[in-house]
Each structure stands twice: as structure tokens, then as C-alpha cells.
Scaffold this active site. Structure first.
Site, mmCIF file in Angstrom:
data_model
loop_
_atom_site.group_PDB
_atom_site.id
_atom_site.type_symbol
_atom_site.label_atom_id
_atom_site.label_comp_id
_atom_site.label_asym_id
_atom_site.label_seq_id
_atom_site.Cartn_x
_atom_site.Cartn_y
_atom_site.Cartn_z
ATOM 1 N N SER A 19 0.670 -1.353 0.008
ATOM 2 C CA SER A 19 -0.037 0.058 -0.090
ATOM 3 C C SER A 19 0.910 1.352 -0.212
ATOM 4 O O SER A 19 2.057 1.328 0.571
ATOM 5 C CB SER A 19 -0.837 0.078 1.180
ATOM 6 O OG SER A 19 -1.681 -0.933 1.221
ATOM 7 N N ILE A 20 0.600 2.338 -0.726
ATOM 8 C CA ILE A 20 0.991 3.526 -0.588
ATOM 9 C C ILE A 20 0.936 4.178 0.789
ATOM 10 O O ILE A 20 2.198 4.745 1.350
ATOM 11 C CB ILE A 20 0.345 4.691 -1.626
ATOM 12 C CG1 ILE A 20 0.548 4.216 -3.110
ATOM 13 C CG2 ILE A 20 0.856 5.886 -1.646
ATOM 14 C CD1 ILE A 20 -0.284 4.940 -4.088
ATOM 15 N N ASP A 64 -14.426 1.848 8.467
ATOM 16 C CA ASP A 64 -14.773 2.106 7.276
ATOM 17 C C ASP A 64 -15.423 3.399 6.971
ATOM 18 O O ASP A 64 -16.450 3.771 7.670
ATOM 19 C CB ASP A 64 -15.956 1.035 7.017
ATOM 20 C CG ASP A 64 -16.629 1.054 5.721
ATOM 21 O OD1 ASP A 64 -16.522 2.221 4.771
ATOM 22 O OD2 ASP A 64 -17.438 0.140 5.405
ATOM 23 N N VAL A 65 -14.602 4.256 6.170
ATOM 24 C CA VAL A 65 -15.016 5.502 6.082
ATOM 25 C C VAL A 65 -16.262 5.839 5.285
ATOM 26 O O VAL A 65 -16.846 7.145 5.304
ATOM 27 C CB VAL A 65 -13.952 6.409 5.382
ATOM 28 C CG1 VAL A 65 -12.596 6.409 6.157
ATOM 29 C CG2 VAL A 65 -13.828 5.703 3.982
ATOM 30 N N TYR A 155 -9.838 5.071 -16.320
ATOM 31 C CA TYR A 155 -10.064 5.569 -14.870
ATOM 32 C C TYR A 155 -11.382 6.149 -14.601
ATOM 33 O O TYR A 155 -11.848 5.860 -13.344
ATOM 34 C CB TYR A 155 -8.973 6.605 -14.907
ATOM 35 C CG TYR A 155 -8.534 6.886 -13.422
ATOM 36 C CD1 TYR A 155 -8.262 5.907 -12.354
ATOM 37 C CD2 TYR A 155 -8.708 7.972 -12.892
ATOM 38 C CE1 TYR A 155 -7.861 6.146 -10.980
ATOM 39 C CE2 TYR A 155 -8.389 8.246 -11.425
ATOM 40 C CZ TYR A 155 -7.757 7.082 -10.771
ATOM 41 O OH TYR A 155 -7.592 7.531 -9.239
ATOM 42 N N LYS A 162 -11.286 11.763 -7.924
ATOM 43 C CA LYS A 162 -10.039 12.340 -7.723
ATOM 44 C C LYS A 162 -10.138 13.930 -8.139
ATOM 45 O O LYS A 162 -9.819 14.921 -7.434
ATOM 46 C CB LYS A 162 -8.901 11.837 -8.503
ATOM 47 C CG LYS A 162 -8.738 10.565 -8.249
ATOM 48 C CD LYS A 162 -8.115 10.440 -6.609
ATOM 49 C CE LYS A 162 -7.744 8.938 -6.468
ATOM 50 N NZ LYS A 162 -7.346 8.717 -5.047
ATOM 51 N N ILE A 191 1.369 2.876 -9.516
ATOM 52 C CA ILE A 191 2.276 2.086 -8.359
ATOM 53 C C ILE A 191 1.581 0.647 -8.185
ATOM 54 O O ILE A 191 0.245 0.743 -8.167
ATOM 55 C CB ILE A 191 2.341 2.652 -7.100
ATOM 56 C CG1 ILE A 191 3.365 3.963 -7.236
ATOM 57 C CG2 ILE A 191 3.062 1.661 -6.104
ATOM 58 C CD1 ILE A 191 3.616 4.821 -5.862
ATOM 59 N N ARG A 192 2.474 -0.450 -8.368
ATOM 60 C CA ARG A 192 1.658 -1.711 -8.216
ATOM 61 C C ARG A 192 1.196 -1.849 -6.634
ATOM 62 O O ARG A 192 1.972 -1.979 -5.749
ATOM 63 C CB ARG A 192 2.479 -2.810 -8.675
ATOM 64 C CG ARG A 192 1.774 -4.072 -9.125
ATOM 65 C CD ARG A 192 2.903 -4.810 -9.941
ATOM 66 N NE ARG A 192 2.582 -4.563 -11.307
ATOM 67 C CZ ARG A 192 1.776 -4.902 -12.106
ATOM 68 N NH1 ARG A 192 0.432 -5.471 -11.851
ATOM 69 N NH2 ARG A 192 1.911 -4.522 -13.366
ATOM 70 N N THR A 193 -0.218 -1.813 -6.383
ATOM 71 C CA THR A 193 -0.753 -2.099 -5.136
ATOM 72 C C THR A 193 -1.695 -2.934 -5.305
ATOM 73 O O THR A 193 -2.169 -3.585 -6.411
ATOM 74 C CB THR A 193 -1.074 -0.644 -4.697
ATOM 75 O OG1 THR A 193 -2.367 -0.228 -5.225
ATOM 76 C CG2 THR A 193 -0.225 0.277 -4.464
ATOM 77 N N LEU A 194 -2.590 -3.391 -4.152
ATOM 78 C CA LEU A 194 -3.501 -4.203 -4.029
ATOM 79 C C LEU A 194 -4.682 -3.562 -4.861
ATOM 80 O O LEU A 194 -5.608 -4.290 -5.818
ATOM 81 C CB LEU A 194 -4.286 -4.372 -2.592
ATOM 82 C CG LEU A 194 -5.609 -5.327 -2.392
ATOM 83 C CD1 LEU A 194 -5.036 -6.778 -2.960
ATOM 84 C CD2 LEU A 194 -5.883 -5.271 -0.972
HETATM 85 O O1 0WE Z 1 -6.691 5.359 -8.022
HETATM 86 C C1 0WE Z 1 -6.359 4.455 -8.429
HETATM 87 C C2 0WE Z 1 -6.967 3.190 -8.064
HETATM 88 C C3 0WE Z 1 -8.274 3.150 -7.295
HETATM 89 C C4 0WE Z 1 -9.130 1.940 -7.388
HETATM 90 C C5 0WE Z 1 -8.874 0.665 -7.561
HETATM 91 C C6 0WE Z 1 -9.699 -0.436 -7.509
HETATM 92 C C7 0WE Z 1 -9.353 -1.825 -8.139
HETATM 93 C C8 0WE Z 1 -10.309 -2.760 -7.547
HETATM 94 C C9 0WE Z 1 -10.589 2.234 -6.725
HETATM 95 N N1 0WE Z 1 -11.423 1.050 -6.647
HETATM 96 C C10 0WE Z 1 -11.046 -0.131 -7.097
HETATM 97 N N2 0WE Z 1 -11.858 -0.832 -7.185
HETATM 98 C C11 0WE Z 1 -11.737 -2.331 -7.440
HETATM 99 O O2 0WE Z 1 -12.733 -3.260 -7.178
HETATM 100 N N3 0WE Z 1 -5.201 4.178 -9.212
HETATM 101 C C12 0WE Z 1 -4.649 5.802 -9.358
HETATM 102 C C13 0WE Z 1 -4.538 3.165 -9.870
HETATM 103 C C14 0WE Z 1 -5.345 3.113 -11.152
HETATM 104 O O3 0WE Z 1 -6.291 2.576 -11.271
HETATM 105 C C15 0WE Z 1 -6.610 2.581 -12.754
HETATM 106 C C16 0WE Z 1 -5.726 3.364 -13.259
HETATM 107 C C17 0WE Z 1 -4.804 3.424 -12.262
HETATM 108 C C18 0WE Z 1 -3.585 4.427 -12.697
HETATM 109 C C19 0WE Z 1 -8.069 2.126 -13.186
HETATM 110 C C20 0WE Z 1 -7.952 2.049 -14.700
HETATM 111 C C21 0WE Z 1 -7.127 3.017 -15.477
HETATM 112 C C22 0WE Z 1 -5.782 3.305 -14.823
#
Ligand code: 0WE
Length: 260
Positions: A19-20, A64-65, A155, A162, A191-194
Site C-alpha cells: 500500500s502507498i 470503514d470511512v 479511470y 479525484k 504503483i503496483r498495489t492491491l
Molecule cells: O486510484 C487508483 C485506483 C483506485 C481503485 C482501484 C480499484 C481496483 C479494484 C479504486 N477502486 C477499485 N476497485 C476495485 O474493485 N489508481 C490511481 C490506480 C489506477 O487505477 C486505474 C488506473 C490507475 C492508474 C484504473 C483504470 C485505469 C488506470
């Protein structure tokens, strides 16, 4: 060094060691801060508790926010334990998986409400409770992404969330500035995260991010953590309402205008 010696800070949004928020926690711990964490549900408690032990965090509580009662309980425990707070780091986002692919125009009202609630409103909800525990010199920080200001394929509704988060950062900075509390955001490169593991084609996105970055590479949790430690420290005492890019310079580039 000990940039954050004697400071108490909450870091919200650790899911695991990728995680970040954990990168932020390590930097803040290294700089001498005392830390408090949340976890989302019992599954993540098992991941977060051992990490909390590594940095001797005295506060590890469920939150849970999306739930006002849990928000009140969490901050009541923080007040009980610490009485006062020096900084808050918010590193939390969520959108429905299906909303992060396909056409943005297919976003449902429910997708929109969930993404904006968890990813943007929750920072406001944290800020109003954290501010009550802060004295002048306090600082808040959240995590954003370039999709707030550019149309990044897939996104989608997270970009809108955001954008709301970045605007909220400015309005919170406006409100809290007069009482000496600063509010900023970091816009991190991918960044590669969960969270990233739930996204198709993340490899391709990371490759593009490396090629487009001035540094010709992606950034790490540690680099975001170090920037975060600075922004919540007194070294950044003149900085508020800012979105600080930690993306290897990707956002200043024009991409490759000659590409097919
Ligand atoms: O803010 C993010 C990701 C946030 C996120 C990720 C998930 C994956 C699993 C929010 N909700 C979920 N829900 C899920 O079920 N990022 C900046 C990383 C990110 O996510 C993307 C990106 C990037 C970069 C999704 C599509 C395209 C680019």
C-alpha cells in the site's frame, strides 16, 4: 534528521505491505512520528496489525470511512488515546470494478455515488473530525492521480472522484488555513498495489508511465512516502492547497506527439 519527531499522525488506508499508505507510514516512522492506523474489516486487520507492530503504532482500530458511526468511534478513540493530533494522511479510494473499464458514459448513479463517497467525501469527513484534535501547525494530506485532470482511459468515474478530492483539498485549505492547519494532496504516478491488482492491463499502463516519465521509470511507495513526510512536516509550513506531483515528471510531458 527526525523531521517528524514528537508528532502524532493518523495514516488511513493501509491494506498490506504494498500500500502507498504503508510507504507513507515507513517514512513517517523513520522520521520519528508516532502513528495510528485503521483497517477495513477483519481480513485486512490480519495484514495491518503485523505492520503496525513493525513501527510500534499504538493505535490500530477498525474504520470503514463510508460509515459515519465508525468515523465517530474511530476519532473518539484517537482523542482518548492521544488527545491531540499533528497530522492525518488519507490514502483511500474505491470504485466498483466494472466502473473502471469500458465507457465512462455508462457510469451508473450508484457507481458515481460510491466512488465519490469513499474516494472524495471521506477526506472531508476525516478532516472535520481531525481538525478538532489539531492545533496550529497541523497538516492533512490525501492521495490523488493524474486522472483527476486528464481523461485517462478506463479511470472513468475515479477521475471524477479525484477531481472532487483535489477541489476538496483546496476548499479545506481555505477553511482550515485561518486556524493554522494545512491541507495538501500528492498526485502519485501508478504503483503496483492491491488496488492496482484489480485492474486489467496495469502492466501496459506502468510501461507507458515509465516511457512518458522524465525519469524513464515509475515511482515507488518509498518516494511517495518521503514526499508525504515532507508535506506533513514543518518544512512545508508555507505550503497548502497544493497538488504535488510525485510521478517522475510524467505530467509535464507531451507524450509522444509523433506516435501513430
Ligand atoms: O486510484 C487508483 C485506483 C483506485 C481503485 C482501484 C480499484 C481496483 C479494484 C479504486 N477502486 C477499485 N476497485 C476495485 O474493485 N489508481 C490511481 C490506480 C489506477 O487505477 C486505474 C488506473 C490507475 C492508474 C484504473 C483504470 C485505469 C488506470
Amino acid at each position: 534528521m527526525a523531521l517528524l519527531k514528537g508528532k502524532k499522525g493518523l495514516i488511513l488506508g493501509i491494506a498490506n505491505d504494498k500500500s502507498i499508505a504503508w510507504g507513507v507510514a515507513r517514512s513517517c516512522h523513520r522520521e520519528g512520528a508516532e502513528l495510528g492506523f485503521n483497517y477495513l474489516g477483519e481480513a485486512l486487520e490480519k495484514r495491518v496489525r503485523p505492520l503496525a507492530e513493525q513501527v510500534n503504532a499504538p493505535i490500530v482500530e477498525p474504520l470503514d470511512v463510508g460509515d459515519d458511526a465508525q468515523m465517530d468511534d474511530f476519532f473518539a478513540k484517537v482523542e482518548q488515546q492521544w488527545g491531540e493530533l499533528d497530522f492525518l494522511v488519507h490514502s483511500i479510494a474505491y470504485a466498483n470494478k466494472d466502473a473502471l473499464k469500458g465507457n465512462f458514459r455508462d457510469t451508473t448513479r450508484e457507481d458515481f455515488q460510491l466512488a465519490l463517497d469513499i474516494s472524495a467525501y471521506s477526506f472531508i469527513a476525516c478532516a472535520q473530525r481531525a481538525a478538532k484534535l489539531m492545533r496550529p501547525g497541523g497538516a492533512m494530506l490525501t492521495m490523488s492521480y493524474l486522472g483527476a485532470v486528464r481523461a485517462v482511459p478506463n479511470y472513468n468515474v475515479m477521475g471524477v472522484a479525484k477531481a472532487a478530492l483535489e477541489a476538496s483539498t483546496r476548499y479545506l485549505a481555505h477553511d482550515l488555513g485561518p486556524i493554522g492547519i494545512r491541507v495538501n494532496a500528492i498526485s502519485a504516478g501508478p504503483i503496483r498495489t492491491l488496488a492496482a491488482s484489480g485492474i486489467g492491463d496495469f502492466r501496459k499502463l506502468m510501461d507507458k508511465a515509465s516511457r512518458g516519465a522524465m525519469l524513464k521509470r515509475t515511482v515507488t511507495q518509498e518516494e511517495v512516502g518521503n514526499a508525504a513526510a515532507y508535506l506533513v512536516s514543518d518544512w512545508a509550513s508555507g505550503v497548502t492547497g497544493e497538488v504535488h506531483y510525485v510521478d517522475g515528471g510524467f505530467s509535464i510531458g507531451a507524450g509522444d506527439p509523433g506516435a501513430e
